[in-house]
Design a protein around this motif. Structure first.
Motif, PDB file in Angstrom:
ATOM      1  N   ILE A  44       0.508  -1.223   0.125  1.00  0.00           N
ATOM      2  CA  ILE A  44       0.141  -0.012  -0.048  1.00  0.00           C
ATOM      3  C   ILE A  44       0.729   1.089  -0.066  1.00  0.00           C
ATOM      4  N   ALA A  45       2.099   0.981   0.366  1.00  0.00           N
ATOM      5  CA  ALA A  45       3.046   2.361   0.459  1.00  0.00           C
ATOM      6  C   ALA A  45       3.279   2.812  -0.903  1.00  0.00           C
ATOM      7  N   GLY A  46       3.171   1.826  -1.975  1.00  0.00           N
ATOM      8  CA  GLY A  46       3.499   2.726  -3.265  1.00  0.00           C
ATOM      9  C   GLY A  46       2.344   3.580  -3.757  1.00  0.00           C
ATOM     10  N   PRO A  47       1.290   3.052  -3.832  1.00  0.00           N
ATOM     11  CA  PRO A  47       0.022   3.956  -4.397  1.00  0.00           C
ATOM     12  C   PRO A  47      -0.301   5.006  -3.338  1.00  0.00           C
ATOM     13  N   ALA A  48       0.309   4.803  -1.896  1.00  0.00           N
ATOM     14  CA  ALA A  48      -0.133   5.838  -1.064  1.00  0.00           C
ATOM     15  C   ALA A  48       0.772   7.154  -1.472  1.00  0.00           C
ATOM     16  N   VAL A  49       2.096   6.844  -1.773  1.00  0.00           N
ATOM     17  CA  VAL A  49       3.148   7.862  -2.277  1.00  0.00           C
ATOM     18  C   VAL A  49       2.677   8.496  -3.446  1.00  0.00           C
ATOM     19  N   SER A  50       2.236   7.784  -4.527  1.00  0.00           N
ATOM     20  CA  SER A  50       1.582   8.374  -5.726  1.00  0.00           C
ATOM     21  C   SER A  50       0.395   9.331  -5.386  1.00  0.00           C
ATOM     22  N   PHE A  51      -0.458   8.884  -4.716  1.00  0.00           N
ATOM     23  CA  PHE A  51      -1.795   9.643  -4.190  1.00  0.00           C
ATOM     24  C   PHE A  51      -1.189  11.005  -3.312  1.00  0.00           C
ATOM     25  N   GLY A  52      -0.429  10.706  -2.436  1.00  0.00           N
ATOM     26  CA  GLY A  52       0.105  11.892  -1.688  1.00  0.00           C
ATOM     27  C   GLY A  52       0.714  12.905  -2.722  1.00  0.00           C
ATOM     28  N   LEU A  53       1.751  12.640  -3.612  1.00  0.00           N
ATOM     29  CA  LEU A  53       2.341  13.510  -4.594  1.00  0.00           C
ATOM     30  C   LEU A  53       1.466  14.227  -5.526  1.00  0.00           C
ATOM     31  N   ALA A  54       0.224  13.301  -5.648  1.00  0.00           N
ATOM     32  CA  ALA A  54      -1.009  13.982  -6.647  1.00  0.00           C
ATOM     33  C   ALA A  54      -1.555  15.182  -5.843  1.00  0.00           C
ATOM     34  N   ALA A  55      -1.957  14.715  -4.492  1.00  0.00           N
ATOM     35  CA  ALA A  55      -2.469  15.796  -3.663  1.00  0.00           C
ATOM     36  C   ALA A  55      -1.648  16.943  -3.509  1.00  0.00           C
ATOM     37  N   LEU A  56      -0.347  16.843  -3.118  1.00  0.00           N
ATOM     38  CA  LEU A  56       0.419  17.944  -2.884  1.00  0.00           C
ATOM     39  C   LEU A  56       0.671  18.781  -4.150  1.00  0.00           C
ATOM     40  N   LEU A  57       1.015  18.068  -5.524  1.00  0.00           N
ATOM     41  CA  LEU A  57       1.073  19.053  -6.691  1.00  0.00           C
ATOM     42  C   LEU A  57      -0.191  19.652  -7.148  1.00  0.00           C
ATOM     43  N   PHE A  58      -1.392  19.065  -6.873  1.00  0.00           N
ATOM     44  CA  PHE A  58      -2.882  19.923  -7.047  1.00  0.00           C
ATOM     45  C   PHE A  58      -2.973  20.982  -6.062  1.00  0.00           C
ATOM     46  N   ILE A  59      -2.412  20.755  -4.779  1.00  0.00           N
ATOM     47  CA  ILE A  59      -2.629  22.030  -3.953  1.00  0.00           C
ATOM     48  C   ILE A  59      -1.554  23.174  -4.511  1.00  0.00           C
ATOM     49  N   ILE A  60      -0.525  22.908  -4.923  1.00  0.00           N
ATOM     50  CA  ILE A  60       0.744  23.714  -5.369  1.00  0.00           C
ATOM     51  C   ILE A  60      -0.180  24.266  -6.832  1.00  0.00           C
ATOM     52  N   LYS A  61      -0.763  23.666  -7.353  1.00  0.00           N
ATOM     53  CA  LYS A  61      -1.294  24.122  -8.872  1.00  0.00           C
ATOM     54  C   LYS A  61      -2.490  25.445  -8.227  1.00  0.00           C
ATOM     55  N   SER A  62      -3.177  24.915  -7.294  1.00  0.00           N
ATOM     56  CA  SER A  62      -4.441  25.784  -6.839  1.00  0.00           C
ATOM     57  C   SER A  62      -3.771  27.057  -5.958  1.00  0.00           C
ATOM     58  N   ASN A  63      -2.428  27.138  -5.731  1.00  0.00           N
ATOM     59  CA  ASN A  63      -1.879  28.448  -4.883  1.00  0.00           C
ATOM     60  C   ASN A  63      -0.799  28.927  -5.674  1.00  0.00           C
ATOM     61  N   THR A  64      -0.804  28.978  -7.045  1.00  0.00           N
ATOM     62  CA  THR A  64       0.292  29.556  -7.680  1.00  0.00           C
ATOM     63  C   THR A  64      -0.274  30.100  -8.781  1.00  0.00           C
ATOM     64  N   ASP A  65       0.208  31.203  -9.360  1.00  0.00           N
ATOM     65  CA  ASP A  65      -0.054  31.923 -10.607  1.00  0.00           C
ATOM     66  C   ASP A  65       0.961  31.778 -11.806  1.00  0.00           C
ATOM     67  N   LEU A  66       2.067  31.169 -11.287  1.00  0.00           N
ATOM     68  CA  LEU A  66       3.122  30.901 -12.198  1.00  0.00           C
ATOM     69  C   LEU A  66       2.875  29.987 -13.506  1.00  0.00           C
ATOM     70  N   PRO A  67       2.606  30.279 -14.707  1.00  0.00           N
ATOM     71  CA  PRO A  67       2.195  29.348 -15.907  1.00  0.00           C
ATOM     72  C   PRO A  67       2.872  28.165 -15.799  1.00  0.00           C
ATOM     73  N   GLU A  68       4.302  28.273 -15.719  1.00  0.00           N
ATOM     74  CA  GLU A  68       4.967  27.165 -15.778  1.00  0.00           C
ATOM     75  C   GLU A  68       4.778  26.324 -14.739  1.00  0.00           C
ATOM     76  N   LEU A  69       4.746  26.704 -13.435  1.00  0.00           N
ATOM     77  CA  LEU A  69       4.401  25.632 -12.253  1.00  0.00           C
ATOM     78  C   LEU A  69       3.090  25.195 -12.237  1.00  0.00           C
ATOM     79  N   VAL A  70       2.016  25.982 -12.823  1.00  0.00           N
ATOM     80  CA  VAL A  70       0.709  25.399 -13.046  1.00  0.00           C
ATOM     81  C   VAL A  70       0.674  24.325 -13.814  1.00  0.00           C
ATOM     82  N   PHE A  71       1.511  24.380 -15.251  1.00  0.00           N
ATOM     83  CA  PHE A  71       1.531  23.226 -16.179  1.00  0.00           C
ATOM     84  C   PHE A  71       2.235  22.126 -15.552  1.00  0.00           C
ATOM     85  N   PHE A  72       3.467  22.341 -14.712  1.00  0.00           N
ATOM     86  CA  PHE A  72       4.037  21.375 -14.210  1.00  0.00           C
ATOM     87  C   PHE A  72       3.464  20.478 -13.202  1.00  0.00           C
ATOM     88  N   SER A  73       2.688  21.109 -12.332  1.00  0.00           N
ATOM     89  CA  SER A  73       2.191  20.407 -11.296  1.00  0.00           C
ATOM     90  C   SER A  73       0.732  19.868 -11.689  1.00  0.00           C
TER      91      SER A  73
END
Length: 303
Positions: A44-73
Motif C-alpha cells: 500500500i505504500a507505493g500507491p499511497a506515495v503516488s496519491f500523496g504526491l498527486a494531492a501535494l501537486l494539485f495543492i501547489i497548482k491551486s496556490n500559484t499563478d506561475l504558468p510554468e508551475l501550473v503546467f508542471f504541477s
C-alpha cells in the motif's frame, strides 16, 4: 518504489536495490515480509506515495499563478493520480494484487492466497491484452504480458517454497574442494577435469563470498590460464548460504546468483556449493509425492 523500500526496511527486510524500467519499477527485497498484513503495508505504500504526491501537486497548482508551475504541477499530479489508481487494481503482481493476497493470506494461508491472487491477476492480464490489441496499444499489451508472466513466476515461487519446507541447504548442497583466490586458473581447470564439477567456492582473503567455474575461465584465453589468478575472474555473490539455512528462506537469493550457484558455508567456512538446479529437482520430486491439488498449469510450469 521508495515508499515500498522505506516500509520494507522498517519491517526488517533488506532492500537490495530499486530498478526503474519502461513498465515501472521494482524494489528488490531479500524476501517478502511474512508477518500478518506485513505485505499489505509494503504494497500500500507505493500507491499511497503516488496519491500523496498527486494531492501535494494539485495543492501547489491551486496556490500559484506561475504558468510554468501550473503546467508542471497539473501534468505531474495527474500522472501520479493515474499511476496510483492503476496500481491499486487487484492485478497481481501489481500493488493492488499484493494487497489482495495479503488480505486473503491472513485467512486462507500464503499458498492459497497466492493462487487466488494469481488467478485474478491473469484475468486482468487477459483484459488488458484484449483492450491493447483492439486499440493497437503496444504499451498495454506489454503490461498484460508482464503481469501474466510475473504472476505465473510468483505462483511457481510460492509453490516451490511450500514444496521444500523443512529442508535445509546442507541436505542438497554439494561438498567440493575450496579454491583459494590466489591460485592460478590452470589449477582450477585441473580440479574441474578431476572432479567433473563445473563450479567451486572461493576462499577470499577479504572475507567476501565468491565462486569460480568454467564460465569465468572461458573468458580468459587458454594461454593465460597459468598466469591469471582466481581473484581476477571470480564471481562475487551477494550472499553465502549456511548449511543450516532453510531452503524456503534462500529460494529468492538465486535470482542474484551467477550461473544459479551459491557458495555453501559451515560455521563461516566455505565447504561447497548449492545449485538452483538441485533445488528445483527436489521441488519436482516433492510434486510427484504430493496429491494433485495444485492447478495443472502450475505443475506443468514446474516440470
Amino acid at each position: 518504489e521508495l515508499g515500498h523500500a522505506v516500509v520494507a526496511q522498517s519491517l526488517g527486510v533488506r532492500v537490495r536495490s530499486i530498478i526503474l524500467m519502461m513498465l515501472g519499477g521494482i524494489a528488490e527485497m531479500e524476501r517478502i515480509p511474512e508477518k500478518r498484513y506485513a505485505e499489505f503495508k509494503v504494497a500500500i505504500a507505493g500507491p499511497a506515495v503516488s496519491f500523496g504526491l498527486a494531492a501535494l501537486l494539485f495543492i501547489i497548482k491551486s496556490n500559484t499563478d506561475l504558468p510554468e508551475l501550473v503546467f508542471f504541477s497539473h501534468w505531474l499530479g495527474r500522472v501520479n493520480l493515474v499511476l496510483g489508481i492503476f496500481n491499486v487494481l487487484p492485478a497481481f503482481p501489481m500493488d493492488g494484487g499484493r494487497i489482495l493476497r495479503s488480505i486473503i493470506s491472513a485467512r486462507k494461508g500464503a499458498l492459497k492466497a497466492t493462487q487466488l491472487a494469481v488467478s485474478v491477476g491473469k484475468a486482468f492480464a487477459w483484459v488488458f491484452g484484449i483492450i491493447g490489441f483492439l486499440q493497437f496499444n503496444i504499451l498495454l499489451m506489454l503490461i498484460a504480458f508482464f503481469i501474466y508472466t510475473t504472476a505465473q513466476s510468483e505462483m511457481f515461487l510460492s509453490l516451490g517454497k511450500d514444496m521444500i519446507k523443512g529442508i535445509r541447504a546442507g541436505d542438497i548442497g554439494v561438498r567440493t574442494k575450496v579454491i583459494d583466490d590466489s591460485e592460478m586458473l590452470s589449477r582450477v581447470v585441473d580440479e574441474i577435469i578431476k572432479s567433473e564439477n563445473l563450479v567451486f567456492p572461493v576462499s577470499v582473503t577479504s572475507g567476501e563470498s565468491a565462486v569460480v567455474g568454467i564460465e569465468e575461465i572461458k573468458q580468459v584465453p587458454r594461454e593465460k590460464w597459468s598466469i591469471v589468478r582466481v581473484r581476477d575472474v571470480m564471481e562475487k555473490v551477494p550472499k553465502a548460504v549456511d548449511v543450516s539455512a532453510l531452503l524456503e528462506d534462500i529460494l529468492s537469493d538465486f535470482a542474484f546468483a551467477p550461473s544459479g550457484v551459491l557458495p555453501l558455508y559451515d560455521h563461516g567456512v566455505p565447504v561447497g556449493i548449492i545449485r538452483y538446479s538441485d533445488l528445483m529437482r527436489r521441488v519436482q520430486l516433492r510434486l510427484l509425492q504430493r496429491q494433485p491439488e495444485q492447478p495443472q498449469e502450475v505443475q506443468d510450469k514446474a516440470a
